[in-house]
Design a protein around this motif. Structure first.
Motif, mmCIF file in Angstrom:
data_model
loop_
_atom_site.group_PDB
_atom_site.id
_atom_site.type_symbol
_atom_site.label_atom_id
_atom_site.label_comp_id
_atom_site.label_asym_id
_atom_site.label_seq_id
_atom_site.Cartn_x
_atom_site.Cartn_y
_atom_site.Cartn_z
ATOM 1 N N ASP A 34 19.120 65.434 56.670
ATOM 2 C CA ASP A 34 19.750 64.273 57.403
ATOM 3 C C ASP A 34 19.261 62.708 57.018
ATOM 4 O O ASP A 34 19.472 61.633 57.578
ATOM 5 N N GLY A 35 18.360 62.806 56.038
ATOM 6 C CA GLY A 35 17.734 61.699 55.728
ATOM 7 C C GLY A 35 16.381 61.338 56.244
ATOM 8 O O GLY A 35 15.432 60.507 55.742
ATOM 9 N N GLU A 36 16.103 62.126 57.212
ATOM 10 C CA GLU A 36 14.664 62.032 57.917
ATOM 11 C C GLU A 36 14.078 63.629 57.902
ATOM 12 O O GLU A 36 12.655 63.647 57.552
ATOM 13 N N GLN A 37 14.458 64.532 57.922
ATOM 14 C CA GLN A 37 14.031 65.902 57.772
ATOM 15 C C GLN A 37 14.930 67.063 57.085
ATOM 16 O O GLN A 37 16.098 66.987 56.900
ATOM 17 N N LEU A 38 14.248 67.708 56.464
ATOM 18 C CA LEU A 38 14.727 68.995 55.827
ATOM 19 C C LEU A 38 14.534 70.180 56.952
ATOM 20 O O LEU A 38 13.430 70.490 57.164
ATOM 21 N N PRO B 41 16.367 61.057 52.181
ATOM 22 C CA PRO B 41 17.734 61.306 51.794
ATOM 23 C C PRO B 41 17.810 62.060 50.556
ATOM 24 O O PRO B 41 16.899 61.975 49.760
ATOM 25 N N LEU B 42 19.045 63.082 50.197
ATOM 26 C CA LEU B 42 18.939 63.523 49.395
ATOM 27 C C LEU B 42 19.071 62.908 48.012
ATOM 28 O O LEU B 42 19.964 61.625 48.094
ATOM 29 N N SER B 43 18.395 63.246 46.804
ATOM 30 C CA SER B 43 18.941 62.355 45.784
ATOM 31 C C SER B 43 20.460 62.585 45.200
ATOM 32 O O SER B 43 20.992 63.542 45.300
#
Length: 520
Positions: free
Chosen positions: A445-449, A465-467
């Protein structure tokens, strides 16, 4: 019996006394068990006996036969109009022996014609279709050792070398067969399964449909059931309705040992004990439909607006997607069973390894992921313990952004490439259970995986965030080098260009549980 259509050519050898001991033993065994074969054998021997009796007539008997026939001819002539009374002088002078030969020849020709018509009718009956091939999935089907090139299947011996087939028998009975399988189509109401797996769905019109195996006879009373024959044992699993199982003893049906099986019951009969033994119902082993039916789980996924949804429907090329532009193909190699297997609910799943020809799948035009947020949801079924095995990934060396896999210790792990180009991973702290469907979700979510198992948070770590460095390809059950293979099944894969929250993930899992309860 399954050999009845092949043993009829032995009738002539039997009547001439040139049948071998092995052939005689096989013929006698088949005659004891097959009423249709006995009827045809009796008819053949009657014709053969009549011809033999004629050949053995003495001169006196021949003269009597001639007198009888001539008396019959005179009576017929007397009743005819006068203008038909034309008789050649040459005929008056025919020798009695020659006239007898004509009579005898006429009778012989009549009997030979009857025998020819009888044999022709046998050939015609053999070619009468007993089943229709409705669907084949990457199938190689042989009939009597030759490639089957028709959809109308006659009685005969069949081998399914690879793939899956759906056959329709009399009364609308649907039979699903999974390779490798060796079976005989006996009639439109009977199949003999020598080895392999089949599932039958029998409507009321098909009641009485029978599956014979080396160890038992399974008679249906309007139901859904599956049969597995392997290594000297037969298993019968009933999913709905009622079937009767009659064990065999030295090739004969043991009537006194017959038992009735109802829904959710299963038995195993081996060639040593020869008595039914109760076993657990195998809800995940058999393909009982090729269709991905509409259900709450699919609707729930679609309401969450995935960028791609792979229900793993059973298709020749597999990996059908919604939307279709992101569909892919199944990778195959050596193996016994097809890369399709029963799914978590019904229909199909992608099978990798697990004694199958499946080597994963690939989508060469992967869906775009551009928001920096991401969710991957999938059902997994692990057959055997594995390490560094991929569920789904788009990572190929320095490209790609996510991977769901088993790490080198065999624990489930979620990995992403973040916007800074760094790889971030989080792992569960427990091994996946074997031969059990598990719902797995990973989110960014841009902060947590985060990594979820069966609706609950299992692990998490910090992540940017995801690349946007996305690979053009997407792999299922394997990596780009085709070495990190899953060992089991993968089903119901959904990709989202957003992060689902805890409530949505729980809702998705609850919808799955509800659907499982309806399809077991």
């Amino acid at each position: 019996m399954s050999d009845s259509t092949d043993l009829r050519p032995l009738f002539a050898d039997y009547s001439l006394g040139r049948i071998s001991a092995d052939q005689l033993q096989a013929l006698e065994a088949a005659l004891r068990q097959d009423s249709d074969l006995r009827r045809d054998f009796i008819e053949y021997m009657n014709v053969d006996s009549a011809l033999g009796n004629m050949a053995a007539l003495s001169d006196v008997e021949l003269a009597e036969l001639e007198t009888t026939m001539l008396d019959d001819e005179s009576a017929t002539t007397a009743a005819a109009p006068p203008e038909t009374f034309t008789k050649s002088k040459t005929n008056d002078k025919l020798a009695p022996t020659f006239r007898v030969a004509i009579v005898l020849g006429t009778l012989a020709a009549t009997l030979l014609l009857a025998a020819s018509l009888w044999l022709a009718s046998l050939g015609k009956n053999k070619l009468t279709p007993v089943a229709t091939l409705l669907t084949e999935i990457d199938a190689v089907l042989l009939c009597n050792g030759q490639s089957c090139k028709t959809t109308e299947l006659a009685a005969g011996k069949y081998r399914l070398e690879q793939g899956l087939v759906l056959l329709q028998f009399g009364g609308g009975v649907m039979v699903y067969v999974e390779a490798p399988a060796h079976f005989d189509a006996i009639s439109n109401k009977c199949v003999e399964l020598h080895s392999g797996r089949l599932s039958a769905n029998v409507p009321p019109e098909g009641v009485g449909f029978t599956v014979e195996t080396p160890e038992a006879e399974v008679i249906d009373f309007g139901t859904e059931f599956s049969v597995d024959v392997e290594s000297g044992a037969s298993e019968v699993h009933v999913f709905d309705g009622l079937v009767r199982v009659q064990p065999r003893s030295e090739g004969n049906l043991e009537k006194s040992g017959a038992i009735d099986l109802r829904a959710s019951q299963a038995v195993k009969i081996d060639d040593v004990v020869k008595k039914p033994v109760s076993i657990a119902l195998a809800t995940d082993r058999f393909i009982r439909t090729f269709d991905e039916s509409r259900r709450k789980f699919s609707r729930t996924i679609k309401q969450l607006s995935p960028v791609a949804f792979y229900p793993m429907a059973i298709r020749d090329q597999g990996l059908a997607c919604v939307p279709p532009e992101y569909s892919g193909i199944v990778l195959t190699g050596d193996g016994n069973r097809p890369p399709h297997a029963r799914g978590v609910f019904a229909g199909g799943s992608l099978r990798v390894l697990a004694d199958s020809s499946g080597r994963g799948g690939i989508v060469k035009s992967a869906p775009p992921l551009q928001s920096g947020e991401f969710t991957l949801a999938a059902y997994v079924f692990l057959e055997n313990r594995a390490h560094s095995a991929v569920v789904v990934t788009n990572i190929q060396r320095d490209t790609g952004s996510f991977s769901l896999e088993l790490n080198e210790r065999g624990f489930l792990q979620a990995t992403v490439r973040d916007s800074a180009g760094e790889l971030r991973s989080t792992s569960a702290d427990a091994l996946l259970p074997l031969r059990t469907w598990c719902h797995i979700v990973m989110t960014v979510d841009g902060e947590q995986l985060r990594l979820y198992g069966d609706g609950r948070l299992a692990a998490s770590t910090m992540s940017a965030p995801l690349s946007s460095n996305v690979s053009t390809s997407l792999w299922f059950g394997t990596d780009s080098d085709a070495v990190r293979l899953w060992d089991g099944r993968i089903d119901e894969v959904a990709l989202f260009d957003k992060a689902l929250d805890d409530a949505q993930i729980s809702e998705l899992y609850q919808a799955a549980l509800e659907q499982m309860g309806k399809t077991e």
